[in-house]
Design a protein around this motif. Structure first.
Motif, PDB file in Angstrom:
ATOM      1  N   GLU A  95      31.110  -2.798  52.570  1.00  0.00           N
ATOM      2  CA  GLU A  95      31.563  -2.732  51.176  1.00  0.00           C
ATOM      3  C   GLU A  95      30.919  -1.569  50.439  1.00  0.00           C
ATOM      4  OE1 GLU A  95      30.901  -6.713  49.586  1.00  0.00           O
ATOM      5  OE2 GLU A  95      33.059  -7.074  49.823  1.00  0.00           O
ATOM      6  N   PHE A  96      29.608  -1.446  50.557  1.00  0.00           N
ATOM      7  CA  PHE A  96      28.915  -0.310  49.932  1.00  0.00           C
ATOM      8  C   PHE A  96      27.541  -0.172  50.571  1.00  0.00           C
ATOM      9  CE2 PHE A  96      28.059  -4.019  47.279  1.00  0.00           C
ATOM     10  CZ  PHE A  96      26.672  -4.007  47.187  1.00  0.00           C
ATOM     11  N   ALA A  97      26.926   0.999  50.370  1.00  0.00           N
ATOM     12  CA  ALA A  97      25.585   1.289  50.885  1.00  0.00           C
ATOM     13  C   ALA A  97      24.649   1.540  49.706  1.00  0.00           C
ATOM     14  CB  ALA A  97      25.607   2.501  51.813  1.00  0.00           C
ATOM     15  N   THR A  98      23.412   1.078  49.819  1.00  0.00           N
ATOM     16  CA  THR A  98      22.434   1.189  48.741  1.00  0.00           C
ATOM     17  C   THR A  98      21.163   1.859  49.240  1.00  0.00           C
ATOM     18  OG1 THR A  98      23.265  -0.845  47.736  1.00  0.00           O
ATOM     19  CG2 THR A  98      21.114  -0.063  46.997  1.00  0.00           C
ATOM     20  N   LYS A  99      20.735   2.882  48.513  1.00  0.00           N
ATOM     21  CA  LYS A  99      19.485   3.570  48.845  1.00  0.00           C
ATOM     22  C   LYS A  99      18.348   2.945  48.035  1.00  0.00           C
ATOM     23  CE  LYS A  99      22.070   7.875  49.500  1.00  0.00           C
ATOM     24  NZ  LYS A  99      22.230   9.303  49.086  1.00  0.00           N
ATOM     25  N   THR A 100      17.251   2.643  48.704  1.00  0.00           N
ATOM     26  CA  THR A 100      16.130   1.987  48.032  1.00  0.00           C
ATOM     27  C   THR A 100      14.800   2.586  48.459  1.00  0.00           C
ATOM     28  OG1 THR A 100      15.871   0.275  49.733  1.00  0.00           O
ATOM     29  CG2 THR A 100      17.386  -0.200  47.915  1.00  0.00           C
ATOM     30  N   SER A 101      13.824   2.427  47.596  1.00  0.00           N
ATOM     31  CA  SER A 101      12.417   2.710  47.902  1.00  0.00           C
ATOM     32  C   SER A 101      11.597   1.571  47.316  1.00  0.00           C
ATOM     33  CB  SER A 101      11.965   4.047  47.305  1.00  0.00           C
ATOM     34  OG  SER A 101      12.613   5.131  47.939  1.00  0.00           O
ATOM     35  N   GLU A 102      10.430   1.342  47.875  1.00  0.00           N
ATOM     36  CA  GLU A 102       9.609   0.224  47.408  1.00  0.00           C
ATOM     37  C   GLU A 102       8.134   0.577  47.496  1.00  0.00           C
ATOM     38  OE1 GLU A 102      10.782  -4.053  48.097  1.00  0.00           O
ATOM     39  OE2 GLU A 102       8.962  -3.985  49.323  1.00  0.00           O
ATOM     40  N   VAL A 103       7.376   0.099  46.522  1.00  0.00           N
ATOM     41  CA  VAL A 103       5.941   0.338  46.513  1.00  0.00           C
ATOM     42  C   VAL A 103       5.240  -0.879  45.914  1.00  0.00           C
ATOM     43  CG1 VAL A 103       5.940   1.417  44.213  1.00  0.00           C
ATOM     44  CG2 VAL A 103       4.142   1.985  45.864  1.00  0.00           C
ATOM     45  N   GLY A 120      12.943   0.412  43.917  1.00  0.00           N
ATOM     46  CA  GLY A 120      13.682   1.489  43.276  1.00  0.00           C
ATOM     47  C   GLY A 120      15.144   1.484  43.679  1.00  0.00           C
ATOM     48  N   LEU A 121      16.031   1.416  42.684  1.00  0.00           N
ATOM     49  CA  LEU A 121      17.479   1.454  42.891  1.00  0.00           C
ATOM     50  C   LEU A 121      18.102   2.380  41.850  1.00  0.00           C
ATOM     51  CD1 LEU A 121      18.132  -2.383  43.264  1.00  0.00           C
ATOM     52  CD2 LEU A 121      18.256  -0.733  45.118  1.00  0.00           C
ATOM     53  N   ASP A 122      19.330   2.746  42.089  1.00  0.00           N
ATOM     54  CA  ASP A 122      20.071   3.519  41.095  1.00  0.00           C
ATOM     55  C   ASP A 122      20.543   2.549  40.015  1.00  0.00           C
ATOM     56  OD1 ASP A 122      21.538   5.271  39.614  1.00  0.00           O
ATOM     57  OD2 ASP A 122      23.009   5.729  41.190  1.00  0.00           O
ATOM     58  N   LEU A 123      19.666   2.239  39.067  1.00  0.00           N
ATOM     59  CA  LEU A 123      19.958   1.213  38.073  1.00  0.00           C
ATOM     60  C   LEU A 123      21.159   1.556  37.199  1.00  0.00           C
ATOM     61  CD1 LEU A 123      16.363   0.245  36.860  1.00  0.00           C
ATOM     62  CD2 LEU A 123      17.763  -0.861  38.602  1.00  0.00           C
ATOM     63  N   TRP A 140      21.679  -3.884  29.861  1.00  0.00           N
ATOM     64  CA  TRP A 140      21.840  -2.789  30.805  1.00  0.00           C
ATOM     65  C   TRP A 140      22.080  -1.459  30.086  1.00  0.00           C
ATOM     66  CZ3 TRP A 140      20.438  -3.534  35.629  1.00  0.00           C
ATOM     67  CH2 TRP A 140      20.491  -4.820  36.167  1.00  0.00           C
ATOM     68  N   ASP A 141      22.550  -1.517  28.860  1.00  0.00           N
ATOM     69  CA  ASP A 141      22.812  -0.287  28.110  1.00  0.00           C
ATOM     70  C   ASP A 141      21.527   0.451  27.758  1.00  0.00           C
ATOM     71  OD1 ASP A 141      25.518  -0.838  28.191  1.00  0.00           O
ATOM     72  OD2 ASP A 141      25.494  -1.924  26.278  1.00  0.00           O
ATOM     73  N   SER A 142      20.400  -0.253  27.773  1.00  0.00           N
ATOM     74  CA  SER A 142      19.133   0.377  27.419  1.00  0.00           C
ATOM     75  C   SER A 142      18.401   0.966  28.622  1.00  0.00           C
ATOM     76  CB  SER A 142      18.209  -0.645  26.739  1.00  0.00           C
ATOM     77  OG  SER A 142      17.938  -1.741  27.614  1.00  0.00           O
ATOM     78  N   ILE A 143      19.053   0.951  29.802  1.00  0.00           N
ATOM     79  CA  ILE A 143      18.429   1.473  31.011  1.00  0.00           C
ATOM     80  C   ILE A 143      18.261   2.986  30.910  1.00  0.00           C
ATOM     81  CG2 ILE A 143      18.706   1.813  33.492  1.00  0.00           C
ATOM     82  CD1 ILE A 143      17.987  -1.016  32.769  1.00  0.00           C
ATOM     83  N   GLY A 144      17.058   3.467  31.163  1.00  0.00           N
ATOM     84  CA  GLY A 144      16.751   4.888  31.152  1.00  0.00           C
ATOM     85  C   GLY A 144      16.025   5.298  32.413  1.00  0.00           C
ATOM     86  N   VAL A 201      13.114  -0.756  39.311  1.00  0.00           N
ATOM     87  CA  VAL A 201      12.893   0.484  38.577  1.00  0.00           C
ATOM     88  C   VAL A 201      13.914   1.508  39.061  1.00  0.00           C
ATOM     89  CG1 VAL A 201      10.429   0.041  38.243  1.00  0.00           C
ATOM     90  CG2 VAL A 201      11.180   1.299  40.261  1.00  0.00           C
ATOM     91  N   ASP A 202      13.989   2.644  38.360  1.00  0.00           N
ATOM     92  CA  ASP A 202      14.938   3.684  38.747  1.00  0.00           C
ATOM     93  C   ASP A 202      14.460   4.381  40.008  1.00  0.00           C
ATOM     94  OD1 ASP A 202      17.310   5.464  37.935  1.00  0.00           O
ATOM     95  OD2 ASP A 202      15.698   6.912  38.229  1.00  0.00           O
ATOM     96  N   LEU A 203      15.380   4.557  40.955  1.00  0.00           N
ATOM     97  CA  LEU A 203      15.039   5.115  42.260  1.00  0.00           C
ATOM     98  C   LEU A 203      14.475   6.529  42.154  1.00  0.00           C
ATOM     99  CD1 LEU A 203      15.102   4.941  45.363  1.00  0.00           C
ATOM    100  CD2 LEU A 203      17.453   5.797  45.277  1.00  0.00           C
ATOM    101  N   GLU A 204      15.117   7.393  41.395  1.00  0.00           N
ATOM    102  CA  GLU A 204      14.673   8.791  41.303  1.00  0.00           C
ATOM    103  C   GLU A 204      13.288   8.893  40.667  1.00  0.00           C
ATOM    104  OE1 GLU A 204      16.210  13.086  39.458  1.00  0.00           O
ATOM    105  OE2 GLU A 204      17.500  11.293  39.397  1.00  0.00           O
ATOM    106  N   TYR A 205      13.057   8.103  39.622  1.00  0.00           N
ATOM    107  CA  TYR A 205      11.758   8.137  38.939  1.00  0.00           C
ATOM    108  C   TYR A 205      10.653   7.629  39.867  1.00  0.00           C
ATOM    109  CZ  TYR A 205       8.281   7.381  35.238  1.00  0.00           C
ATOM    110  OH  TYR A 205       7.147   7.412  34.463  1.00  0.00           O
TER     111      TYR A 205
END
Length: 313
Positions: A95-103, A120-123, A140-144, A201-205
């Motif tokens: 269905e879809f693929a998700t990139k993640t990181s974790e700490v 970390g996900l693409d929130l 969700w609208d306040s996600i930065g 949290v946001d994946l890129e950050y």
């Protein structure tokens, strides 16, 4: 002759009606308990697997690993094109693929602290997570870029509200100590024991904070239409990647002399074996909950013994 034994048995049962009734009731009660145990155990495993797959946004996972010259293991996927190429070559559907990181991090707020895993996900664009995670406060609208979503349990222990700034202390992928500040964007409902310990949290950050470059991440998860298709999907993906000459950790490895699952043996191999370049692990959500499944197998075995004893009586 064939009817003599049944007649004798029926006569003995009729002579001791009270004892026969009690014994029959005990056997019926035992069968009911065994049935409840089996039903509960099976539903428990299925529920845990589904909850994990929803919260981790995947049912089959590919994790990359590298080793530095000093022998330190790095969890990173630098180029996922070979993984998607293996998926296409094997004709697999998802269905879809998700990139993640974790700490693993320590969260601090006004003198209070708590240990927590940050995922970390693409929130901003992860629609699946928005459908599955119910927010108690915030939106969700306040996600930065520096947003964090905590469960009710964790938010209560830190005594934080949406808009508060939280400091996280953790180690980068190379083992250096680092800190990052997050803004609490929302507080999620504790829908389960598993969900109460998840923080997003946001994946890129997060990747920037732990020393990963743009486009790099730790694990790739595939969400399928059916949870039961996870094992065949993983097996075909593993075979396809092996056929492309990609270095892989053995999926069915067993740690001889230790009571561990193949998944635990695979994780141990990442810490102990030597290799050059990138090497990948392919595993499913069932592999993660393998220890819980062992408990269910033990319960099934015990209930079978009880059932046999009851029939013997």
């Amino acid at each position: 002759m064939k009817l003599i034994i049944p007649r004798i048995a029926l006569r003995n049962l009729s002579r001791q009606k009270k004892r026969s009734f009690l014994l029959g009731g005990a056997i019926a009660f035992g069968i009911m308990i065994v049935t409840l145990i089996n039903g509960f155990a099976g539903a428990f495993i299925e529920n845990v697997s589904e909850n994990f797959s929803y919260l981790m946004a995947g049912q089959v996972f590919v994790q990359g690993a590298e080793k530095t010259a000093s022998g330190k293991r790095l969890s990173v996927i630098r180029d996922d094109s070979i993984i998607f190429s293996a998926v296409r070559d094997s004709g697999l559907d998802y269905e879809f693929a998700t990139k993640t990181s974790e700490v693993s991090a320590s969260l601090y707020f006004e003198g209070k602290t708590i240990r927590q895993n940050l995922t970390g996900l693409d929130l901003a664009n992860n629609l699946f997570l928005r459908e599955r995670v119910v927010l108690r406060q915030g939106s969700w609208d306040s996600i930065g870029p520096d947003s964090i979503i905590l469960s009710e349990k964790i938010a209560s222990r830190l005594n934080v509200l949406p808009g508060d700034r939280i400091t996280a202390s953790f180690q980068t992928i190379t083992g250096q100590n680092n800190i990052a500040d997050f803004t609490l964007a929302a507080i999620s409902v504790d829908s389960s024991i598993i969900g109460s310990v998840m923080s997003y949290v946001d994946l890129e950050y997060l990747n920037q904070s732990i020393g990963l470059k743009p486009g790099e991440y730790m694990a790739l998860g595939f969400m399928l239409k059916d949870l039961k298709a996870a094992e065949p999907f993983a097996a075909r993906l593993y075979t396809s990647m092996a056929g492309m000459g990609i270095q892989l950790f053995e999926r069915d490895a067993n740690d001889e002399g230790a009571a561990s699952t193949p998944f635990q043996a695979m994780m141990k191999a990442q810490r102990t074996e030597d290799w050059e370049g990138s090497r990948y692990s392919v595993y499913t959500i069932d592999d993660i909950v393998a220890q819980a499944k062992q408990i269910v197998v033990a319960l099934d075995g015990a209930s079978l013994v009880i059932l046999l004893v009851l029939f013997a009586i």
